[in-house]
Design a protein around this motif. Structure first.
Motif, PDB file in Angstrom:
ATOM      1  N   ARG A   1      10.368   3.415   1.037  1.00  0.00           N
ATOM      2  CA  ARG A   1       9.091   4.409   1.299  1.00  0.00           C
ATOM      3  C   ARG A   1       9.460   5.504   1.718  1.00  0.00           C
ATOM      4  O   ARG A   1       8.491   6.286   2.184  1.00  0.00           O
TER       5      ARG A   1
ATOM      6  N   LEU B   1       9.175   5.766  -3.455  1.00  0.00           N
ATOM      7  CA  LEU B   1       9.536   7.063  -3.645  1.00  0.00           C
ATOM      8  C   LEU B   1      11.139   7.248  -3.899  1.00  0.00           C
ATOM      9  O   LEU B   1      11.915   6.419  -3.518  1.00  0.00           O
TER      10      LEU B   1
ATOM     11  N   THR C   1      -2.276  12.498   4.790  1.00  0.00           N
ATOM     12  CA  THR C   1      -1.221  12.052   3.678  1.00  0.00           C
ATOM     13  C   THR C   1      -1.912  10.681   3.175  1.00  0.00           C
ATOM     14  O   THR C   1      -1.716  10.915   1.721  1.00  0.00           O
ATOM     15  N   PRO C   2      -2.598   9.783   3.586  1.00  0.00           N
ATOM     16  CA  PRO C   2      -3.013   8.934   2.652  1.00  0.00           C
ATOM     17  C   PRO C   2      -4.119   9.135   1.739  1.00  0.00           C
ATOM     18  O   PRO C   2      -4.014   8.685   0.566  1.00  0.00           O
TER      19      PRO C   2
ATOM     20  N   GLY D   1       0.731  -1.106   0.141  1.00  0.00           N
ATOM     21  CA  GLY D   1       0.016   0.042   0.050  1.00  0.00           C
ATOM     22  C   GLY D   1       0.714   1.440   0.033  1.00  0.00           C
ATOM     23  O   GLY D   1       0.416   2.245  -0.241  1.00  0.00           O
ATOM     24  N   TYR D   2       2.052   1.223   0.449  1.00  0.00           N
ATOM     25  CA  TYR D   2       2.992   2.391   0.520  1.00  0.00           C
ATOM     26  C   TYR D   2       3.335   2.543  -0.986  1.00  0.00           C
ATOM     27  O   TYR D   2       3.340   1.701  -1.993  1.00  0.00           O
ATOM     28  N   HIS D   3       3.989   3.856  -1.486  1.00  0.00           N
ATOM     29  CA  HIS D   3       4.384   4.100  -2.944  1.00  0.00           C
ATOM     30  C   HIS D   3       5.800   3.863  -2.697  1.00  0.00           C
ATOM     31  O   HIS D   3       6.578   4.677  -1.802  1.00  0.00           O
TER      32      HIS D   3
HETATM   33  O1  C5P Z   1       4.743   5.941   6.895  1.00  0.00           O
HETATM   34  P1  C5P Z   1       3.694   7.021   7.106  1.00  0.00           P
HETATM   35  O2  C5P Z   1       2.786   6.318   8.122  1.00  0.00           O
HETATM   36  O3  C5P Z   1       4.256   8.265   7.758  1.00  0.00           O
HETATM   37  O4  C5P Z   1       2.739   7.318   6.045  1.00  0.00           O
HETATM   38  C1  C5P Z   1       1.459   7.820   6.076  1.00  0.00           C
HETATM   39  C2  C5P Z   1       0.659   7.529   4.860  1.00  0.00           C
HETATM   40  O5  C5P Z   1       1.088   7.786   3.736  1.00  0.00           O
HETATM   41  C3  C5P Z   1       0.726   5.838   4.475  1.00  0.00           C
HETATM   42  O6  C5P Z   1      -0.244   5.181   5.321  1.00  0.00           O
HETATM   43  C4  C5P Z   1       0.345   5.745   3.095  1.00  0.00           C
HETATM   44  O7  C5P Z   1      -0.887   6.097   2.975  1.00  0.00           O
HETATM   45  C5  C5P Z   1       1.095   6.760   2.673  1.00  0.00           C
HETATM   46  N1  C5P Z   1       2.433   6.752   2.205  1.00  0.00           N
HETATM   47  C6  C5P Z   1       2.713   6.204   1.060  1.00  0.00           C
HETATM   48  N2  C5P Z   1       4.021   5.735   0.428  1.00  0.00           N
HETATM   49  C7  C5P Z   1       4.956   6.118   1.091  1.00  0.00           C
HETATM   50  C8  C5P Z   1       4.829   6.997   2.313  1.00  0.00           C
HETATM   51  C9  C5P Z   1       3.577   7.235   2.693  1.00  0.00           C
HETATM   52  O8  C5P Z   1       1.464   5.803   0.338  1.00  0.00           O
HETATM   53  N3  C5P Z   1       6.074   5.999   0.713  1.00  0.00           N
END
Ligand code: C5P
Length: 314
Positions: free
Chosen positions: A159, A32, A186-187, A28-30
């Motif tokens: 991520r 980066l 953020t999500p 689910g993370y992206h």
């Molecule tokens: O890692 P963190 O809890 O700070 O990320 C918050 C939200 O941001 C994640 O639940 C996700 O939806 C999104 N996120 C993402 N890809 C990343 C970092 C964050 O999709 N690399």
């Protein structure tokens, strides 16, 4: 023998000078590629010996910070406790967070508090975790926590938790932050980016491969603020603007007022402007306040070091 019952750590906010976002991963993370930059806007986190774990939050946006097990600083302390052997670790801790970094503003304030809590608890418990091991614990708490420990300017991959410090001269940059009335989740901003990309291409956003921007890295190595201003970029910006259209006006106002570059901070809604000097930053901050395009402004310099214990008084 002096028995330490409380330790305070100070931790900076972060900007992303580049935020290149790839497709969502299986978790689910992206993917980066980002260039993190720590700036002189600090939260302070105190960790004290207590019967059980509690957290109190004061300052900027305190009422919107979770006070329960969802609090990132408390989660960080709990994760560190699992790594600590022997009698050093306390049964509980009282975590007190003094906030100056706005909440849900794209500046990683929650992650910063988690990093400060790790540093403070590591000291309080004389746990002696190395920076490397603290960074590993940090990565389990959130994508930006490891950078809040490191500070400076660094390239983040994965991520965001896989960090390489950027080799750059000791140039100090002058930033103006324009804080917005609202917050952005953020999500939700990442999800909006996926939707925008799918709508553009009619296909899932698998073709986006984030790459480190060579022009940005050259600008950082040269220490030339004008060059850096031109190279700032954030893939999340269109998504943040789609959810918070008024930010367009804020960004445009800053550029009209002479900023060298402007972008949304992380997932927003804070807007960030680079100024040529401390004097220009002051002028820009005053003019932006007067233009009525944001809730408030702050002038900050960067880079600054990451989370560190504040020496005890006396
Ligand atoms: O890692 P963190 O809890 O700070 O990320 C918050 C939200 O941001 C994640 O639940 C996700 O939806 C999104 N996120 C993402 N890809 C990343 C970092 C964050 O999709 N690399």
């Amino acid at each position: 023998m002096i028995i330490v019952t409380g330790v305070t750590a100070r931790v900076p906010a972060k900007l992303n000078l580049q935020l290149a976002v790839g497709p969502p991963r299986a978790d689910g993370y992206h993917h980066l590629v980002t260039v993190f930059h720590a700036v002189a806007l600090f939260d302070e986190v105190t960790v004290e010996v207590a019967e059980r774990d509690t957290v109190t939050v004061t300052g900027e946006g305190a009422s919107t910070v979770p006070h329960d097990g969802d609090n990132l600083a408390l989660r960080a302390v709990a994760a560190l406790r699992k790594q600590v052997r022997g009698g050093n670790r306390a049964a509980g801790v009282r975590v007190s967070i003094a906030k100056r970094i706005p909440v849900a503003a794209g500046l990683a304030g929650g992650s910063a508090d988690a990093a400060a809590a790790l540093v403070a608890a590591n000291e309080l418990w004389t746990a002696g975790l190395t920076p490397q091991r603290l960074a590993e614990v940090a990565a389990t708490i959130g994508s930006d926590v490891a950078f809040a420990l490191l500070g400076g300017t660094a390239v983040g991959r994965g991520r965001g938790e896989l960090l390489t410090p950027a080799l750059a001269p000791a140039t100090q940059y002058h930033w103006v932050l324009a804080f917005a009335e609202g917050q952005l989740s953020t999500p939700k901003v990442y999800a909006a980016l996926d939707r925008l990309r799918a709508a553009e291409s009619g296909a899932p956003p698998a073709q986006h491969h984030p790459d480190l921007d060579a022009a940005l890295m050259t600008a950082l190595r040269s220490g030339d603020a004008a060059r850096l201003g031109r190279a700032l970029s954030n893939d999340l910006q269109p998504a943040a603007l789609s959810l918070y259209p008024a930010l367009r006006k804020t960004l445009a106002a800053g550029l009209e007022l002479g900023a060298l570059g402007a972008l949304v901070a992380g997932s927003g809604p804070t807007c960030v402007f680079l100024a040529a000097s401390a004097e220009r930053a002051l002028e820009l901050a005053v003019s932006l306040s007067g233009a009525g395009v944001c809730r408030s402004v702050a002038r900050v310099t960067g880079p600054v070091p990451g989370a560190a214990v504040v020496p005890a008084q006396g």
